[in-house]
Design an enzyme around this catalytic site. Structure first.
Site, PDB file in Angstrom:
ATOM      1  N   LYS A   6       0.828  -1.214   0.000  1.00  0.00           N
ATOM      2  CA  LYS A   6       0.000   0.000   0.000  1.00  0.00           C
ATOM      3  C   LYS A   6       0.861   1.262   0.000  1.00  0.00           C
ATOM      4  CE  LYS A   6      -1.766   1.777   3.997  1.00  0.00           C
ATOM      5  NZ  LYS A   6      -1.696   3.204   4.280  1.00  0.00           N
ATOM      6  N   ASN A   7       1.794   1.340   0.943  1.00  0.00           N
ATOM      7  CA  ASN A   7       2.513   2.603   1.108  1.00  0.00           C
ATOM      8  C   ASN A   7       3.514   2.879  -0.010  1.00  0.00           C
ATOM      9  OD1 ASN A   7       0.963   3.227   3.285  1.00  0.00           O
ATOM     10  ND2 ASN A   7       2.453   2.572   4.820  1.00  0.00           N
ATOM     11  N   CYS A  29      -5.179   8.753   9.221  1.00  0.00           N
ATOM     12  CA  CYS A  29      -5.453   8.222  10.561  1.00  0.00           C
ATOM     13  C   CYS A  29      -4.972   9.214  11.618  1.00  0.00           C
ATOM     14  CB  CYS A  29      -4.746   6.886  10.753  1.00  0.00           C
ATOM     15  SG  CYS A  29      -5.400   5.584   9.704  1.00  0.00           S
ATOM     16  N   ARG A  53       0.230  15.545  13.419  1.00  0.00           N
ATOM     17  CA  ARG A  53       1.000  15.010  12.285  1.00  0.00           C
ATOM     18  C   ARG A  53       1.566  16.176  11.484  1.00  0.00           C
ATOM     19  NH1 ARG A  53      -1.968   9.666   9.881  1.00  0.00           N
ATOM     20  NH2 ARG A  53       0.074   9.481   8.879  1.00  0.00           N
ATOM     21  N   ASP A  70       3.598   0.323  12.386  1.00  0.00           N
ATOM     22  CA  ASP A  70       2.325  -0.142  11.830  1.00  0.00           C
ATOM     23  C   ASP A  70       1.978  -1.557  12.296  1.00  0.00           C
ATOM     24  OD1 ASP A  70       2.090   2.272  10.598  1.00  0.00           O
ATOM     25  OD2 ASP A  70       2.809   1.589   8.652  1.00  0.00           O
ATOM     26  N   ARG A 111      -9.207   0.229   3.834  1.00  0.00           N
ATOM     27  CA  ARG A 111      -8.271   1.191   3.219  1.00  0.00           C
ATOM     28  C   ARG A 111      -6.955   0.528   2.868  1.00  0.00           C
ATOM     29  NH1 ARG A 111      -8.709   7.076   5.652  1.00  0.00           N
ATOM     30  NH2 ARG A 111      -7.134   7.318   4.047  1.00  0.00           N
TER      31      ARG A 111
HETATM   32  N1  EPU Z   1       7.021  14.026  11.317  1.00  0.00           N
HETATM   33  C1  EPU Z   1       7.361  15.308  11.642  1.00  0.00           C
HETATM   34  N2  EPU Z   1       7.414  16.233  10.631  1.00  0.00           N
HETATM   35  C2  EPU Z   1       7.161  15.911   9.342  1.00  0.00           C
HETATM   36  C3  EPU Z   1       6.820  14.580   9.015  1.00  0.00           C
HETATM   37  C4  EPU Z   1       6.749  13.660  10.039  1.00  0.00           C
HETATM   38  O1  EPU Z   1       7.594  15.638  12.822  1.00  0.00           O
HETATM   39  O2  EPU Z   1       7.225  16.789   8.486  1.00  0.00           O
HETATM   40  C5  EPU Z   1       6.947  13.032  12.409  1.00  0.00           C
HETATM   41  C6  EPU Z   1       5.564  12.404  12.512  1.00  0.00           C
HETATM   42  O3  EPU Z   1       4.707  13.190  13.311  1.00  0.00           O
HETATM   43  C7  EPU Z   1       5.896  11.054  13.144  1.00  0.00           C
HETATM   44  C8  EPU Z   1       7.261  10.700  12.521  1.00  0.00           C
HETATM   45  O4  EPU Z   1       7.800  11.947  12.067  1.00  0.00           O
HETATM   46  O5  EPU Z   1       6.039  11.199  14.529  1.00  0.00           O
HETATM   47  C9  EPU Z   1       7.224   9.743  11.367  1.00  0.00           C
HETATM   48  O6  EPU Z   1       6.345  10.226  10.366  1.00  0.00           O
HETATM   49  P1  EPU Z   1       6.494   9.842   8.822  1.00  0.00           P
HETATM   50  O7  EPU Z   1       6.570  11.092   8.045  1.00  0.00           O
HETATM   51  O8  EPU Z   1       7.582   8.830   8.682  1.00  0.00           O
HETATM   52  O9  EPU Z   1       5.094   9.149   8.563  1.00  0.00           O
HETATM   53  P2  EPU Z   1       4.189   9.269   7.279  1.00  0.00           P
HETATM   54  O10 EPU Z   1       5.046   9.334   6.070  1.00  0.00           O
HETATM   55  O11 EPU Z   1       3.141  10.292   7.469  1.00  0.00           O
HETATM   56  C10 EPU Z   1       4.159   6.707   6.791  1.00  0.00           C
HETATM   57  C11 EPU Z   1       3.098   5.662   6.622  1.00  0.00           C
HETATM   58  C12 EPU Z   1       2.490   5.318   7.973  1.00  0.00           C
HETATM   59  C13 EPU Z   1       3.592   4.865   8.932  1.00  0.00           C
HETATM   60  C14 EPU Z   1       4.698   5.921   9.001  1.00  0.00           C
HETATM   61  C15 EPU Z   1       5.885   5.482   9.824  1.00  0.00           C
HETATM   62  C16 EPU Z   1       2.291   6.182   4.436  1.00  0.00           C
HETATM   63  C17 EPU Z   1       1.186   6.711   3.616  1.00  0.00           C
HETATM   64  N3  EPU Z   1       2.079   6.177   5.740  1.00  0.00           N
HETATM   65  O12 EPU Z   1       3.488   7.850   7.321  1.00  0.00           O
HETATM   66  O13 EPU Z   1       1.632   4.215   7.715  1.00  0.00           O
HETATM   67  O14 EPU Z   1       3.043   4.681  10.216  1.00  0.00           O
HETATM   68  O15 EPU Z   1       5.173   6.225   7.679  1.00  0.00           O
HETATM   69  O16 EPU Z   1       6.427   4.319   9.307  1.00  0.00           O
HETATM   70  O17 EPU Z   1       3.299   5.756   3.920  1.00  0.00           O
HETATM   71  C18 EPU Z   1      -0.315   2.928   7.808  1.00  0.00           C
HETATM   72  O18 EPU Z   1       0.029   2.380   6.764  1.00  0.00           O
HETATM   73  O19 EPU Z   1      -1.266   2.513   8.521  1.00  0.00           O
HETATM   74  C19 EPU Z   1       0.400   4.128   8.284  1.00  0.00           C
HETATM   75  C20 EPU Z   1      -0.085   4.948   9.159  1.00  0.00           C
END
Ligand code: EPU
Length: 418
Positions: free
Chosen positions: A22-23, A117, A122, A305, A397
């Site tokens: 998915k991701n 979610c 975030r 996750d 999803r």
């Molecule tokens: N963060 C910041 N600033 C930013 C971006 C992130 O402080 O600009 C923080 C976030 O708040 C969090 C940490 O950094 O505490 C990690 O966030 P990341 O950006 O890595 O997460 P994401 O890209 O929004 C993806 C996956 C999530 C998964 C996380 C961590 C996707 C679409 N989502 O989210 O997957 O939990 O990486 O591995 O790729 C899921 O699939 O259920 C899911 C939530």
């Protein structure tokens, strides 16, 4: 409103095939906007999040065609806008990948603030830092992130925090930015590598994905082609946890065993047998399992996750286990649902203490988010009696054919319209 009704108590047995990640898919699909030609994407999971991001591309003017259940053809030659409206963008977090893709393509992007979610705050500060380093002007106006990338060029970025989203977004934006962009403290998740491999297969020049330093030499044009998405590490992990929690014996096929090392090593510590093949893992849980402590971390650490499936498994293991969530501020909303089933868990901030081994009993519970939903399914499969899980739209999803796959392993799981 649909629900899952699960009658627990049956050890899972058999073989399950894992779908595309998915991701990775929801990042690669927006990245096709950089290509003014036809892209054929294979092994795309047939799940809601993919359908939402495909809808976003169609609204921008891309021609999107599903060739079969898991193959999609996208032609983004004739886009007519760089604006993604709130009603679409707010449906998922990954809509921020359209910022990187539209900047690379149009030198302009306007994408409503992303949804997704709820795991606490975030922020997108690392995305913003990255765009600014690429000489873009970025701001938030009336609920939308607006980027002026007319001067888009290479930059050097040291991320303050390891972020999957920021790493991928800036990699996409930099693929066509003149010069050499360097990303330091980059995320190393398998889907970061998959997005880089996709872009490289279309003519980009990205080196180092999978390490913490990625170098992107901007190219003028990308060409079309065919690309197959990697298997879903988190879906594979979910079935590994379901097999262990029900004390079953399941072969999980179409996986990259290396991506599952963090889970395998915890399973070995607990006494779950894992037999690795070239593209499969077999999970056998016949011995008594031992309690463990786990901390979630960015890849190659234990994935956040899979934290809810891990907690569900630990409720079935005698003794006190401790889980520490170090990626998200707030990812324990589902614990009170497990409590309704008799699980003994206390949460203090980012730490959950699980007093395992008390029997789980079927109950009416809610899937509070996607992976929490996976945890509830696993708990339901272990519980005596019937578990009713509502809000399964979250599960849909991210998990393809979830009741069919669990059903084929002997689970008693039905989707009902309540
Ligand atoms: N963060 C910041 N600033 C930013 C971006 C992130 O402080 O600009 C923080 C976030 O708040 C969090 C940490 O950094 O505490 C990690 O966030 P990341 O950006 O890595 O997460 P994401 O890209 O929004 C993806 C996956 C999530 C998964 C996380 C961590 C996707 C679409 N989502 O989210 O997957 O939990 O990486 O591995 O790729 C899921 O699939 O259920 C899911 C939530």
């Amino acid at each position: 409103m649909e629900k899952f009704v699960i009658t627990g108590g049956t050890p899972l047995k058999g073989v399950v095939n894992i779908s595309g990640a998915k991701n990775a898919a929801i990042a690669i699909i927006p990245a096709t906007l950089l290509v003014e030609d036809e892209c054929i994407l294979e092994n795309i999971p047939d799940i809601k999040d993919v359908n939402i991001i495909l809808d976003m591309l169609s609204c921008l003017g891309a021609v999107v065609e599903r060739i079969d259940k898991n193959t999609v053809k996208i032609n983004a030659t004739n886009l007519h806008t760089y604006i993604v409206e709130k009603d679409l963008a707010s449906k998922m977090r990954a809509s921020y990948y359209l910022l990187g893709a539209l900047c690379g393509r149009f030198k302009k992007a306007s994408v409503a603030l992303p949804g997704g979610c709820n795991f606490g705050i975030r922020p997108i500060d690392q995305h913003i830092k990255g765009f600014e380093a690429l000489n873009c002007k970025i701001g938030i106006k009336s609920g939308s992130v607006e980027v002026d990338a007319s001067l888009l060029s290479a930059g050097h970025i040291y991320f303050d925090k390891v972020s999957v989203g920021a790493t991928i977004n800036i990699m996409i934006a930099a693929a066509k930015a003149p010069g050499v962009t360097v990303l330091e403290n980059a995320a190393r998740e398998p889907h970061v590598v998959d997005v880089a491999n996709f872009l490289n297969s279309m003519g980009a020049n990205i080196k180092g994905a999978g390490t913490d330093t990625i170098k992107i030499t901007g190219v003028e044009k990308l060409h079309g082609g065919t690309y197959g998405v990697i298997p879903d590490q988190i879906e594979a992990g979910t079935y590994m946890f379901a097999a262990a929690a029900t004390r079953g014996d399941v072969t999980i096929k179409n996986v990259i065993p290396k991506h599952l090392d963090a889970i395998t090593s915890k399973f070995v510590e607990m006494g779950v047998e894992v037999i690795e093949g070239d593209d499969e893992v077999r999970v056998i849980a016949t011995k008594e399992l031992k309690k463990i402590n786990v901390k979630t971390l960015p890849y190659p650490g234990f994935p956040t996750d899979l934290q809810p499936p891990m907690v569900a498994l630990l409720t079935t293991v005698s003794g006190t286990s401790i889980v520490t969530e170090s990626v998200w501020d707030s990812r324990y909303q589902y614990v009170s649902e497990l409590g309704k089933m008799g699980a003994q868990i206390t949460v203090d901030g980012r730490v959950a203490v699980i007093e395992g081994g008390t029997p789980l009993l079927g109950a009416e519970v809610v899937a509070t988010d996607l992976r929490a939903g996976a945890g509830m399914i696993i708990a339901g499969l272990c519980a005596s009696g019937e578990t009713h899980i509502s809000e399964i739209k979250y599960i849909d999803r991210g998990y393809e054919d979830v009741e069919e796959k669990f059903g084929a392993l002997g689970a008693d799981i039905k989707r009902i319209d309540d």
